[in-house]
Motif scaffolding. Structure first.
Motif, PDB file in Angstrom:
ATOM      1  N   GLN A  25       0.828  -1.205   0.000  1.00 20.85           N
ATOM      2  CA  GLN A  25       0.000   0.000   0.000  1.00 20.85           C
ATOM      3  C   GLN A  25       0.867   1.262   0.000  1.00 20.85           C
ATOM      4  OE1 GLN A  25      -2.786  -0.652   3.256  1.00 20.85           O
ATOM      5  NE2 GLN A  25      -4.279  -1.446   1.790  1.00 20.85           N
ATOM      6  N   THR A  28       0.210   6.581  -4.709  1.00 16.50           N
ATOM      7  CA  THR A  28       0.950   7.162  -5.830  1.00 16.50           C
ATOM      8  C   THR A  28       1.133   8.653  -5.556  1.00 16.50           C
ATOM      9  OG1 THR A  28      -0.192   5.606  -7.276  1.00 16.50           O
ATOM     10  CG2 THR A  28       0.949   7.420  -8.346  1.00 16.50           C
ATOM     11  N   GLY A  55      -7.148  -1.819  -7.607  1.00 16.47           N
ATOM     12  CA  GLY A  55      -6.289  -1.561  -6.449  1.00 16.47           C
ATOM     13  C   GLY A  55      -6.346  -0.078  -6.147  1.00 16.47           C
ATOM     14  N   GLU A  77     -10.866  -2.447  -4.619  1.00 15.66           N
ATOM     15  CA  GLU A  77      -9.818  -2.433  -3.595  1.00 15.66           C
ATOM     16  C   GLU A  77     -10.122  -3.511  -2.550  1.00 15.66           C
ATOM     17  OE1 GLU A  77      -6.826  -0.857  -2.773  1.00 15.66           O
ATOM     18  OE2 GLU A  77      -7.025  -2.073  -0.981  1.00 15.66           O
ATOM     19  N   ASP A 103     -11.307  -8.584  -4.104  1.00 16.09           N
ATOM     20  CA  ASP A 103      -9.966  -9.089  -4.407  1.00 16.09           C
ATOM     21  C   ASP A 103      -9.882  -9.304  -5.925  1.00 16.09           C
ATOM     22  OD1 ASP A 103      -7.697 -10.643  -4.757  1.00 16.09           O
ATOM     23  OD2 ASP A 103      -8.076 -11.881  -2.990  1.00 16.09           O
ATOM     24  N   VAL A 104      -8.843  -8.783  -6.549  1.00 12.62           N
ATOM     25  CA  VAL A 104      -8.733  -8.952  -8.008  1.00 12.62           C
ATOM     26  C   VAL A 104      -8.575 -10.427  -8.407  1.00 12.62           C
ATOM     27  CG1 VAL A 104      -7.827  -6.647  -8.524  1.00 12.62           C
ATOM     28  CG2 VAL A 104      -6.230  -8.504  -8.048  1.00 12.62           C
TER      29      VAL A 104
HETATM   30  N1  SAH Z   1      -4.257   3.116  -6.552  1.00 12.06           N
HETATM   31  C1  SAH Z   1      -3.733   3.654  -5.307  1.00 12.06           C
HETATM   32  C2  SAH Z   1      -3.029   2.592  -4.445  1.00 12.06           C
HETATM   33  C3  SAH Z   1      -1.839   1.893  -5.065  1.00 12.06           C
HETATM   34  S1  SAH Z   1      -1.085   0.740  -3.933  1.00 12.06           S
HETATM   35  C4  SAH Z   1      -2.846   4.820  -5.618  1.00 12.06           C
HETATM   36  O1  SAH Z   1      -2.496   4.981  -6.788  1.00 12.06           O
HETATM   37  O2  SAH Z   1      -2.481   5.574  -4.721  1.00 12.06           O
HETATM   38  C5  SAH Z   1      -1.793  -0.829  -4.463  1.00 12.06           C
HETATM   39  C6  SAH Z   1      -3.188  -1.057  -3.943  1.00 12.06           C
HETATM   40  O3  SAH Z   1      -3.624  -2.371  -4.361  1.00 12.06           O
HETATM   41  C7  SAH Z   1      -3.320  -1.051  -2.421  1.00 12.06           C
HETATM   42  O4  SAH Z   1      -4.340  -0.163  -2.051  1.00 12.06           O
HETATM   43  C8  SAH Z   1      -3.661  -2.485  -2.051  1.00 12.06           C
HETATM   44  O5  SAH Z   1      -4.457  -2.603  -0.889  1.00 12.06           O
HETATM   45  C9  SAH Z   1      -4.375  -2.961  -3.302  1.00 12.06           C
HETATM   46  N2  SAH Z   1      -4.356  -4.414  -3.473  1.00 12.06           N
HETATM   47  C10 SAH Z   1      -3.318  -5.265  -3.243  1.00 12.06           C
HETATM   48  N3  SAH Z   1      -3.663  -6.525  -3.518  1.00 12.06           N
HETATM   49  C11 SAH Z   1      -4.961  -6.480  -3.954  1.00 12.06           C
HETATM   50  C12 SAH Z   1      -5.884  -7.469  -4.435  1.00 12.06           C
HETATM   51  N4  SAH Z   1      -5.530  -8.763  -4.490  1.00 12.06           N
HETATM   52  N5  SAH Z   1      -7.112  -7.082  -4.826  1.00 12.06           N
HETATM   53  C13 SAH Z   1      -7.481  -5.762  -4.789  1.00 12.06           C
HETATM   54  N6  SAH Z   1      -6.652  -4.787  -4.335  1.00 12.06           N
HETATM   55  C14 SAH Z   1      -5.414  -5.132  -3.940  1.00 12.06           C
END
Ligand code: SAH
Length: 214
Positions: A25, A28, A55, A77, A103-104
């Motif tokens: 986490q 960006t 995500g 997310e 969950d993706v």
């Molecule tokens: N899009 C945001 C966060 C990027 S960090 C930004 O740009 O600021 C990556 C994100 O993917 C995190 O929030 C994490 O919780 C999420 N993530 C990680 N594994 C995941 C999964 N299996 N399914 C859905 N989300 C997930």
């Protein structure tokens, strides 16, 4: 909205309240998010389009897409707490986004989501869990005609091979991702990682676009 104005708006957003290392986490930075979004906007992939942020974390990319005129924006997310922050951030900037806790890797998700003009994502790089980026790429290529993703510079060759027959890389933009000391295993206050914003275009769309031109 211009690039600088977008960046300033995104800087106002709250970050992860208690970031989880295993989910990678990292919010960006506003500058990199604005760059990805503005580039997608200039390419005609945002304004009036349906957009999905995989995500979505605290909502930065999804919110930015809405500010640039996307018609419908959905965020996916896994972490409920991050979604709570994302909803607050959306309220702060007065935008309407559908954030889904999912969950993706969930195989039913594709049906639930349907298809989108554009997918935007800053997926885990797989630093904590090897290959954590793959389900993001797989889902993105199934639901989105065009995908913009932020990846570690070193992974471009892998991605090229991984998406073979499904999508092509149609553009590469270099960038830097400053990672602030967030987790105990970080040894520097700020570590800069070289990243690339890749634009992936579904193979069948690439073929259609070529047909239209000829
Ligand atoms: N899009 C945001 C966060 C990027 S960090 C930004 O740009 O600021 C990556 C994100 O993917 C995190 O929030 C994490 O919780 C999420 N993530 C990680 N594994 C995941 C999964 N299996 N399914 C859905 N989300 C997930």
């Amino acid at each position: 909205m211009r690039l600088r104005k977008l960046e300033i708006a995104l800087q106002r957003l709250a970050g992860f309240s208690s970031p989880r290392a295993e989910l990678e986490q990292y919010q960006t930075p506003a500058s990199l998010a604005a760059r990805l979004l503005f580039d997608a906007y200039m390419k005609g992939d945002i304004e009036g389009k349906s957009v999905c942020d995989l995500g979505s974390g605290t909502g930065l990319l999804a919110i930015g897409a809405t500010l640039l005129g996307a018609k419908i924006v959905t965020g996916v997310e896994i972490d409920q707490k991050a979604v709570a922050v994302a909803n607050k951030n959306a309220t702060l900037l007065n935008v309407d986004i559908n954030f889904i806790v999912a969950d993706v890797n969930d195989t039913t998700l594709k049906e639930r989501l349907g298809t989108f003009d554009t997918v935007i994502m800053n997926p885990p790089f797989g630093a904590q869990n090897a290959h954590a980026d793959r389900p993001f790429i797989d889902l993105a290529l199934q639901i989105g005609k065009v995908t913009y993703g932020i990846f570690n510079v070193g992974s471009r060759q892998f991605i090229e091979t991984y998406i073979l027959g499904r999508a092509n890389i149609s553009q590469v933009i270099g960038g830097k991702l400053p990672i602030k000391r967030t987790f105990a295993f970080h040894t520097k206050d700020v570590q800069e990682i070289e990243v690339e914003i890749l634009r992936l275009i579904q193979t069948k769309n690439a073929i259609q676009a070529a047909h239209k031109k000829s």
